[in-house]
Each structure stands twice: as C-alpha cells, then as structure tokens.
Design an enzyme around this catalytic site. Structure first.
Site, PDB file in Angstrom:
ATOM      1  N   GLU A   1      58.729  38.627  61.384  1.00  0.00           N
ATOM      2  CA  GLU A   1      58.291  38.000  60.161  1.00  0.00           C
ATOM      3  C   GLU A   1      57.802  36.645  60.545  1.00  0.00           C
ATOM      4  O   GLU A   1      56.624  36.299  59.845  1.00  0.00           O
ATOM      5  CB  GLU A   1      59.762  37.838  59.543  1.00  0.00           C
ATOM      6  CG  GLU A   1      60.466  39.230  58.972  1.00  0.00           C
ATOM      7  CD  GLU A   1      60.398  39.208  57.522  1.00  0.00           C
ATOM      8  OE1 GLU A   1      59.737  38.579  56.923  1.00  0.00           O
ATOM      9  OE2 GLU A   1      60.980  40.175  57.094  1.00  0.00           O
TER      10      GLU A   1
ATOM     11  N   ASP B   1      69.386  37.902  58.056  1.00  0.00           N
ATOM     12  CA  ASP B   1      69.348  39.221  57.764  1.00  0.00           C
ATOM     13  C   ASP B   1      69.298  40.339  58.624  1.00  0.00           C
ATOM     14  O   ASP B   1      69.782  41.394  58.980  1.00  0.00           O
ATOM     15  CB  ASP B   1      67.891  39.226  56.667  1.00  0.00           C
ATOM     16  CG  ASP B   1      67.927  38.379  55.593  1.00  0.00           C
ATOM     17  OD1 ASP B   1      68.971  37.703  55.467  1.00  0.00           O
ATOM     18  OD2 ASP B   1      66.915  38.152  55.061  1.00  0.00           O
TER      19      ASP B   1
HETATM   20  C1  GLA Z   1      65.863  35.100  53.107  1.00  0.00           C
HETATM   21  C2  GLA Z   1      65.620  34.722  54.667  1.00  0.00           C
HETATM   22  C3  GLA Z   1      67.057  34.673  55.524  1.00  0.00           C
HETATM   23  C4  GLA Z   1      67.712  33.277  54.684  1.00  0.00           C
HETATM   24  C5  GLA Z   1      67.949  33.639  53.297  1.00  0.00           C
HETATM   25  C6  GLA Z   1      68.385  32.555  52.530  1.00  0.00           C
HETATM   26  O1  GLA Z   1      66.744  36.176  53.082  1.00  0.00           O
HETATM   27  O2  GLA Z   1      65.142  36.171  55.278  1.00  0.00           O
HETATM   28  O3  GLA Z   1      66.529  34.217  56.674  1.00  0.00           O
HETATM   29  O4  GLA Z   1      67.150  31.984  54.780  1.00  0.00           O
HETATM   30  O5  GLA Z   1      66.578  33.903  52.547  1.00  0.00           O
HETATM   31  O6  GLA Z   1      69.772  32.345  52.806  1.00  0.00           O
END
Ligand code: GLA
Length: 383
Positions: free
Chosen positions: A160, A172
């Site tokens: 990413e 995530d």
């Molecule tokens: C997205 C990003 C995560 C995190 C959230 C906010 O999901 O992928 O890494 O920063 O936003 O908490």
C-alpha cells in the site's frame, strides 16, 4: 459463494483445478484510530466477512488474476515485471503485493489466481488489507516463502505504502493476518505485539454502514499522517507514542493548529485504547460507552474525519440505548461504517431506531451487519 462453487468457477476460468485457498478477513476497529502509524495502540476485531484467493501454480512467470466481483475483468502480468497500476480498479492491489514481495527478494512463480471477496469495498472495513493478506497467504504457500503472519502483514502494508500510494499503518493487515475468533486484538504498533482480548459473551458488535460516499479519502488520509509527522518533529519525539499532554502544551506555540490537534487526538486515543481493554475485561458497557464517545468527539474535533452521516448514526444509537451502547465511526475516516457495542438483547432496539430515523435525518439508508469476531488468515491446500 460456497467453497465448491468458487472452485468450480476457478476450473471453468483456468481449465485446471485450484491447488489451495487463502482466506483473510476484513476488520472493524473498536478503538485506536490513526494511532497505528504513530506507533500507538489499536483494538480491532476481524469480521466474519473475508476475501478468498484460490491459486494454481503455472510453469511460466505469468500471473493471471480474475475476480468474482468483476466477472468480465482479467489481469495478466509477468511476476518479475516492474510495477504498473494495471487495467482494473482492483489490479493495483494485486500487482502491488507481487511488487512488494519482489523488492523484498521474493519473486513469485507464475500463478493463476481467483479472488472472491465478501468484504464491502470503500466502507472503512479493510477490503484492501483482506485482499493483500489473502494474496500473500496464497503466494507464501505456493512459493514456500515461509513468511510469518507478521511478515505477511508488513509486506501488505509495504504494498500500500510504496506502490498503491496510501500511507496506511499496519493495523488492518496485522489483524487480518493474526486475529483470534471471539476476541478483539490489542496491537502495540511499536513492537507489533498482539494480545487477544476476549469479548464478553453477552455483548454484540453491530457494524452500521452509513453509505455516505467516501471522497478524497487517500489524499486526506495521507495529509493527516503528514500533520502527525509535523507534530512529532516539532515535539522532537521518535513518534507521537512518546508525546504527552505536558510536552504538547509546552510546545503549543511551535505547532500549527492542525498539528496540535492531531497530536492531541493521538495522545488521548492511546490512553483510551488501554482503558477500553480493562473495561472490556470488566464487562462494563456504560464505561465503554463514555470512552468511545470521547473517541468519537476527538475524531470529529481534533482529527476532523467524521461526517454528518456517521455523527447521526452515533447520536441515534445513544438516543435508543443511552449508555447501554458504545458507538463511534470506525476505520480510515470520512464516512464509512460506525461500530457499536451493546448487549445482545438490545440489538433489535438499535436496529429499529436506525430503520426508523436514519433515512429521514440524512437521506441515506444504512446497512446493518451483526459481526461475529473471527479468526485471521487461514490457508488450505486441496488434496
Ligand atoms: C486505515 C488504515 C489503517 C489505520 C486506519 C485509521 O484503515 O489502513 O492503517 O490508520 O485507517 O485508524
């Protein structure tokens, strides 16, 4: 779609049966938003909605990919080619994963891949992380790379950051790779230590999708990260994890207004996550309610990532159940879903008020999903 149907679809597309499947879930974050890339704490739960990737090794270097969600689209590229975004909306994620592995010294063999994802896209429920982790689970098994689940998460994040162009943190991918069923996962993003937190049996988790269209998410998301880095540099700390309210106040004059408020959010949010872990262990819903309400306020006022639709859902939840519900916008911000915690026997009342009032207040219809906290990446080879 059932496993046997996806296997049949694979065979129909590629004229040979799949050798295995990797399955990785989306997630909902209970608390700890925008703390992961500041080396802080997060508390996500893996959803019972997952991405399935079926694979079959090829004899050449070609990677061919199809998706059940985009039936007429096929992507083809050489596994050792330089990264390009590719022809379809989902191609960058697949190609980025292959490219991130390659720059880490792991060039995949050729493979046919079929993706089937139940994770709703663009709702802040980590459909992209589920795709990255399941793809890496498949490639890891097929190529015998012997990657750990943490390695897989790091590679997904790298895909990413370095190729797709979203400067996300690790939350995530890590929860998608490592979650335990029936538990939330406390992650210390500085060390990647994961501690499963059992959820009270009589609590339910409702994920309410606001269906507010999310726009400019990546650019705004990346800007928030830059604001945090500005604060970190001005406060002269290794990461905002090490900032305190005292240092923040002492440096008030050195910080832009945005940097100050972003740092305020991160400092408070880390404390709230650790507090919520204790509250969950005690099973004290009213305390969870007030701590998640404080999280929502900070998302709105300090981090400026909520929208009227998600604010409305949070207010409706409190109107229905008072402090018997904990509710806040979850995920990458600017709309998406709201996560709520309540007693199982209050779920109907919560659903009812959303059905009755959300549309008249916002002009939008919400999708409601009762979440069963699930396990992370699973990889199976077929006989
Ligand atoms: C997205 C990003 C995560 C995190 C959230 C906010 O999901 O992928 O890494 O920063 O936003 O908490």
């Amino acid at each position: 779609m059932s496993q046997s149907n996806i296997q049949a679809a694979f065979t129909g597309l590629f004229n040979a049966s799949p050798e295995g499947v990797a399955i990785a879930p989306g997630r909902v974050n209970l608390l700890g938003e925008f703390t992961d890339y500041n080396d802080g704490y997060v508390l996500p739960v893996a959803l019972d909605k997952a991405c399935h990737v079926l694979w079959r090794q090829r004899d050449d270097q070609l990677i061919r990919v199809a998706s059940m969600q985009y039936p007429d689209q096929l992507d083809n590229f050489a596994s050792d080619a330089n990264y390009e975004h590719g022809p379809h909306v989902w191609s960058p994620y697949v190609r980025a994963v292959v490219a991130a592995a390659k720059v880490s010294g792991l060039t995949s063999k050729g493979v046919d891949l079929l993706i089937d994802s139940q994770v709703p896209e663009g709702k802040g429920l980590s459909s992209s992380a589920a795709l990255e982790v399941s793809l890496l689970g498949a490639l890891n098994a097929m190529n015998n790379w012997a990657l750990s689940t943490a390695d897989i998460a790091r590679l997904g994040q790298r895909a990413e950051n370095d190729f797709v162009g979203c400067q996300c943190g690790i939350m995530d991918q890590l929860v998608s790779a490592c979650a335990l069923a029936h538990h939330a996962l406390l992650i210390d993003c500085a060390t990647l230590d994961c501690t499963p937190v059992p959820l009270p049996k009589d609590w339910g988790i409702l994920v309410v999708d606001s269906n507010h269209p999310r726009q400019l998410v990546d650019s705004e998301y990346n800007q928030r990260r830059l604001d945090c880095e500005e604060a970190r540099d001005q406060l002269d700390v290794a990461s905002l994890r090490h900032a305190t309210n005292r240092t923040l106040t002492a440096h008030r004059a050195d910080l832009s207004d945005n940097a100050y408020r972003r740092a305020q959010h991160v400092i408070g949010e880390n404390e709230r996550v650790l507090a919520l872990v204790d509250i969950i262990k005690m099973g004290e819903l009213p305390l969870a309610s007030s701590i998640m309400a404080a999280g929502q306020r900070s998302l709105a006022e300090n981090f400026e990532v909520t929208v009227p639709a998600t604010d409305a859902l949070v207010s409706l939840a409190h109107e229905a159940l008072g402090n018997r519900v904990a509710a806040r916008q979850t995920g990458g911000g600017f709309g998406g879903a709201v996560v709520t915690l309540c007693h199982q026997n209050d779920i109907d009342a919560l659903q009812a008020i959303i059905d009755q009032r959300y549309f008249s207040e916002t002009g939008l219809r919400a999708d409601i999903h009762v979440c069963r906290p699930s396990a992370g990446l699973e990889v199976k080879t077929f006989e």
